[in-house]
Design a protein around this motif. Structure first.
Motif, PDB file in Angstrom:
ATOM      1  N   GLU A 120      47.127  40.929  40.314  1.00 25.71           N
ATOM      2  CA  GLU A 120      46.570  39.722  40.925  1.00 25.71           C
ATOM      3  C   GLU A 120      45.386  39.206  40.122  1.00 25.71           C
ATOM      4  O   GLU A 120      45.281  38.029  39.839  1.00 25.71           O
ATOM      5  CB  GLU A 120      46.140  40.012  42.365  1.00 25.71           C
ATOM      6  N   ARG A 121      44.474  40.077  39.754  1.00 20.57           N
ATOM      7  CA  ARG A 121      43.304  39.730  38.944  1.00 20.57           C
ATOM      8  C   ARG A 121      43.259  40.732  37.807  1.00 20.57           C
ATOM      9  O   ARG A 121      42.689  41.814  37.946  1.00 20.57           O
ATOM     10  CB  ARG A 121      42.007  39.804  39.748  1.00 20.57           C
TER      11      ARG A 121
ATOM     12  N   SER B 108      50.252  36.104  36.877  1.00 23.11           N
ATOM     13  CA  SER B 108      49.020  36.815  36.526  1.00 23.11           C
ATOM     14  C   SER B 108      49.346  38.264  36.220  1.00 23.11           C
ATOM     15  O   SER B 108      50.096  38.908  36.963  1.00 23.11           O
ATOM     16  CB  SER B 108      48.007  36.758  37.674  1.00 23.11           C
TER      17      SER B 108
END
Length: 140
Positions: free
Chosen positions: A130-131, A24
């Motif tokens: 992560e996001r 990611s």
């Protein structure tokens, strides 16, 4: 990660690695003054962005006949006034359905991905996150 030289690395190979790793983040690509980003969530392309005007969402929607120039200008003014993303503004003003917007964003991402697959000069850098983007921007 240091930047990879695109004269020595194929963008497609890096995409394959990212997918296999379930990574990611953003693959940030530059070629001269042009910058493009491929956003991945768990190894899947979730979004793409570009500094090239023809790659922008409104340009893609206009070329597809989904919006008019007048609708673009009105939505742009509203988006700037409210701070809301332009795509969401198209839907709020009734110019697009949510499905039309999703298709437009998908076509935009496809255009950007296909364009960087041809790059043989420039640089590519991984930026792990992560996001990497808000949930309402992630492609299905």
């Amino acid at each position: 990660m240091t930047a990879l030289d695109l004269s020595e690395t194929l963008v497609a190979e890096e995409i394959v690695r990212v997918r296999a790793e379930g990574w990611s983040g953003v693959l940030a690509l530059t070629q001269g003054e042009v910058a493009k980003g491929l956003y991945f969530v768990d190894g899947a392309i979730a979004f793409a962005a570009s500094t090239v005007e023809e790659d922008r969402l409104a340009a893609c929607l206009f070329r597809a006949g989904k919006i008019t120039e007048g609708q673009f200008r009105a939505a742009m003014r509203e988006s700037e006034a409210t701070g809301r993303p332009l795509g969401h503004t198209f839907v709020e003003l009734g110019y697009l359905t949510p499905e039309d917007l999703a298709q437009g964003v998908g076509a935009q991402a496809e255009r950007i991905v296909l364009s960087v697959l041809r790059w043989t000069t420039g640089a590519l850098r991984r930026e792990a996150m992560e996001r990497p983007l808000p949930a309402d921007l992630v492609l299905e």
